[in-house]
Design a protein around this motif. Structure first.
Motif, PDB file in Angstrom:
ATOM      1  N   SER A   1      73.381  31.482  83.303  1.00 15.16           N
ATOM      2  CA  SER A   1      72.935  32.809  83.357  1.00 15.16           C
ATOM      3  C   SER A   1      73.397  33.605  82.181  1.00 15.16           C
ATOM      4  O   SER A   1      72.472  34.679  81.697  1.00 15.16           O
ATOM      5  CB  SER A   1      73.371  33.325  84.614  1.00 15.16           C
ATOM      6  N   LYS A   2      74.633  33.339  81.496  1.00 16.84           N
ATOM      7  CA  LYS A   2      75.186  34.219  80.302  1.00 16.84           C
ATOM      8  C   LYS A   2      74.366  33.983  79.185  1.00 16.84           C
ATOM      9  O   LYS A   2      74.481  34.547  78.242  1.00 16.84           O
ATOM     10  CB  LYS A   2      76.648  34.022  80.539  1.00 16.84           C
TER      11      LYS A   2
ATOM     12  N   ARG B   1      74.434  34.371  73.683  1.00 15.74           N
ATOM     13  CA  ARG B   1      74.280  35.263  74.767  1.00 15.74           C
ATOM     14  C   ARG B   1      72.829  35.760  74.919  1.00 15.74           C
ATOM     15  O   ARG B   1      72.198  36.015  74.136  1.00 15.74           O
ATOM     16  CB  ARG B   1      75.257  36.437  74.659  1.00 15.74           C
ATOM     17  N   LYS B   2      72.402  35.790  76.227  1.00 12.39           N
ATOM     18  CA  LYS B   2      70.989  36.370  76.597  1.00 12.39           C
ATOM     19  C   LYS B   2      70.807  37.817  76.609  1.00 12.39           C
ATOM     20  O   LYS B   2      69.786  38.453  75.927  1.00 12.39           O
ATOM     21  CB  LYS B   2      70.691  36.021  78.073  1.00 12.39           C
ATOM     22  N   GLU B   3      71.820  38.632  76.623  1.00  8.36           N
ATOM     23  CA  GLU B   3      71.904  40.013  77.019  1.00  8.36           C
ATOM     24  C   GLU B   3      72.054  40.961  75.971  1.00  8.36           C
ATOM     25  O   GLU B   3      72.754  42.191  75.933  1.00  8.36           O
ATOM     26  CB  GLU B   3      72.592  40.542  78.017  1.00  8.36           C
ATOM     27  N   TYR B   4      71.952  40.546  74.376  1.00  8.96           N
ATOM     28  CA  TYR B   4      72.419  41.499  73.313  1.00  8.96           C
ATOM     29  C   TYR B   4      71.347  41.686  72.405  1.00  8.96           C
ATOM     30  O   TYR B   4      70.125  40.869  72.517  1.00  8.96           O
ATOM     31  CB  TYR B   4      73.396  40.786  72.636  1.00  8.96           C
TER      32      TYR B   4
END
Length: 191
Positions: A13-14, A120-123
């Protein structure tokens, strides 16, 4: 997908982690260095590598095989790129000092076999680049070595290490040559 062309890929997930841990273990075993004492850095700062004309010659086939194995490993290990490129320059007539430098890279890998790249997915996807050079290089040709890397957010997407084509007379000139090369790389990535 968890294994592809020697790359081990772990997705969660990260984000995605890419490393070559199994390949590192395999090449350490191939060159009988699996029991070597780990090193903290891939290359010694001093003394700088030179041609070492007075040094004891070593088996060039073995040396080239070690360099080839390390070159493949630079696909996701930018931390060893500079050291491997320095050692690769001496493949024509390797000496014992060069072999010791290559073995130090392997000892560094022994301590960090599963170090890799994390995407990473969230950046955000801001493009950022860095470059640096050494002035005067080493050896007889006095050509500097430039290195650089490009990031999308915190994701490393490209890296390189290359001997410059010209001899520079000033430190600023070396930095400008490197900066212009990596600016063109960034422009290409943007397009």
């Amino acid at each position: 997908m968890s294994f592809f062309l020697g790359l081990q890929i772990r997705q969660d997930s990260k984000g995605i982690l890419v490393h070559q841990g199994k390949y590192v273990d395999d090449i350490l075993a191939k060159f009988k260095l699996q029991d070597a004492k780990p090193a903290n850095t891939p290359i010694a700062e001093r003394p700088a590598m030179t041609e070492d004309l007075e040094g004891e010659a070593v088996d060039a086939t073995l040396y080239r095989s070690m360099i080839g194995s390390l070159m493949y490993l630079t696909a996701n290990r930018p931390d060893i790129m500079f050291a491997v490129c320095q050692c690769a320059r001496y493949q024509a007539a390797p000496k014992l000092s060069h072999l010791n430098a290559v073995q130090r890279i392997f000892r560094y890998l022994k301590g960090r076999p599963r170090l890799g790249l994390l995407y990473r997915k969230e950046y955000p996807f801001d493009l950022c680049a860095f470059s640096d050079s050494n002035f005067g290089g080493t050896g007889r040709d006095m050509k500097s070595t430039s290195a650089g890397c490009q990031f999308l957010g915190d994701r490393l997407i490209s890296w390189q290490c290359k001997k410059q084509q010209t001899v520079s007379l000033l430190t600023a000139e070396v930095e400008y040559v490197a900066a212009s090369a990596y600016c063109s790389q960034v422009i290409w990535i943007q397009h």
